[in-house]
Design a protein around this motif. Structure first.
Motif, PDB file in Angstrom:
ATOM      1  N   GLN A  57       0.812  -1.331  -0.037  1.00  0.00           N
ATOM      2  CA  GLN A  57       0.144   0.140  -0.045  1.00  0.00           C
ATOM      3  C   GLN A  57       0.864   1.126   0.012  1.00  0.00           C
ATOM      4  O   GLN A  57       2.091   1.394   0.523  1.00  0.00           O
ATOM      5  CB  GLN A  57      -0.745   0.075   1.176  1.00  0.00           C
ATOM      6  N   ASP A  59       2.406   4.755   0.964  1.00  0.00           N
ATOM      7  CA  ASP A  59       2.436   5.680   2.174  1.00  0.00           C
ATOM      8  C   ASP A  59       3.026   6.994   1.687  1.00  0.00           C
ATOM      9  O   ASP A  59       3.632   7.141   0.765  1.00  0.00           O
ATOM     10  CB  ASP A  59       3.592   5.146   2.970  1.00  0.00           C
ATOM     11  N   ARG A 122      -1.796   5.904   9.115  1.00  0.00           N
ATOM     12  CA  ARG A 122      -2.454   4.682   8.715  1.00  0.00           C
ATOM     13  C   ARG A 122      -2.907   4.023   9.924  1.00  0.00           C
ATOM     14  O   ARG A 122      -2.010   3.580  10.830  1.00  0.00           O
ATOM     15  CB  ARG A 122      -1.303   3.911   7.908  1.00  0.00           C
TER      16      ARG A 122
END
Length: 153
Positions: A57, A59, A122
């Motif tokens: 994913q 960042d 996150r």
């Protein structure tokens, strides 16, 4: 025709070729015209992106680089291309900050440098890694120790 010191730069003023993975070789320097002066140079990259090495994913972060130059300085467009080369690179936040700092130390041999990553949250947690370096055996080494101990206070 007179040769300028900037004539050796490859990225500045040319078509931009964006790298698809970590590329420290794009970094370039130029001669510091004031090596006897202590002064700060600060770069802010508010659109830094890397990938989580576990999930893949993206960042997102703001990367702040502050340094006191010695003989060489980093050319800003090459720095931008270098930072953008992390876009598809998988590393933890702390690793990215330390890699950036170490690559810039190797490139410029600055008197002092610090790199901060201000990563967006996150899972409800944000991470702000900080790394610094001062030239060993000088007042800049002591400065690095002091700034590290005072960081986050």
């Amino acid at each position: 025709m007179e040769t300028r010191q900037e004539d050796h730069l490859q990225a500045l003023g040319r078509k931009t070729d964006y790298r698809m993975d970590y590329a420290p070789e794009v970094l370039e320097t130029f001669v510091n015209k004031h090596p006897g002066n202590d002064y700060w140079v600060q770069f802010n990259c508010p659109e830094f992106t890397s990938l989580c090495p576990i999930t893949g994913q993206p960042d997102f972060a703001e990367i702040k680089i502050m340094y006191i130059p010695a003989e060489k300085m980093v050319e800003s467009k090459s720095l931008k291309l270098y930072l953008f080369s992390f876009r598809n690179h998988g590393d933890f936040h702390e690793d990215c900050v330390n890699i950036i700092m170490k690559d810039l130390i190797k490139l410029m041999e600055p008197k002092y440098i610090e790199v901060t990553g201000i990563f967006t949250p996150r899972g409800g947690i944000s991470i702000y890694p900080y790394a610094n370096y001062g030239l060993p055996g000088t007042k800049y080494e002591q400065m690095a120790e002091h700034r590290m101990m005072q960081h986050g206070l």
